[in-house]
Scaffold this active site. Sequence first.
Site, PDB file in Angstrom:
ATOM      1  CG  HIS A  84      -5.842  -2.306   1.222  1.00  0.00           C
ATOM      2  ND1 HIS A  84      -5.230  -1.978   0.020  1.00  0.00           N
ATOM      3  CD2 HIS A  84      -5.198  -1.586   2.176  1.00  0.00           C
ATOM      4  CE1 HIS A  84      -4.267  -1.101   0.250  1.00  0.00           C
ATOM      5  NE2 HIS A  84      -4.222  -0.859   1.555  1.00  0.00           N
ATOM      6  CG  ASP A 106      -7.359  -2.903  -2.359  1.00  0.00           C
ATOM      7  OD1 ASP A 106      -7.991  -2.165  -1.572  1.00  0.00           O
ATOM      8  OD2 ASP A 106      -6.117  -2.967  -2.385  1.00  0.00           O
ATOM      9  CB  SER A 163      -0.972  -0.051   1.193  1.00  0.00           C
ATOM     10  OG  SER A 163      -1.985   0.926   1.075  1.00  0.00           O
TER      11      SER A 163
END
Length: 230
Positions: free
Chosen positions: A208, A174, A119
């Site tokens: 995620h 995600d 991320s």
Amino acid sequence: MCGNNMSAPLPAIVPAARKATAAVIFLHGLGDTGHGWAEAFAGIRTPHVKYICPHAPIMPVSLNMNMRMPSWFDIVGLSPDSAEDETGIKRAAENIKALIDQEVKNGIPSTRIVLGGFSQGGALSLYTALTMKQKLGGVLALSCWLPLRNSFPQASADSGNREVPVLQCHGEADPLVPLMFGCLTVEKLKTLMNPVNITFKTYGRMGHSACPQEMDDIKEFIDTNLPPID
């Protein structure tokens, strides 16, 4: 407590089981620490590889109403046209380059170091790799995007990493960093690096986060690009 309050705590490290001849430097996501990823890498470790998972400094984050949390740089918003913390991104990249330099001084050549992240950490790893002159052994970019994308290709004019292998991974489910960001990022990377060396993998039900298949793919990437030398 005395000393420099601005300094981040020492990284979480998974030492090599024998003499370290290669290293993975992996950057966590917003609000996290390096400990979880160090634990994940301990589960897929390779004997000659040292895994270094630094912790981001604590700072106010605009996206989260200026709450203080671990963050590599400020994030204003998650849309493609959101303003970006250019100063913070560049400062963070210099700090990661200093971490790489330290490992080189410790005897591990930069070409035996894989830089990666998840991320926000993945975004920083991409930016750092593309703006450094030293050649890396590879780049891992998980569930992320390319920051300051409009500054490229000028920002990467002197990059030593146009030919390095990249494994970019993204969850198809995600909700935070949508798959489209990953798709746009890989297309941009193919204009900045040798597209032959870029692998983009997606995972059907993954949000995620990470999943076992992704960790297997990461291990294969590391083992392929950081083979034993003794």
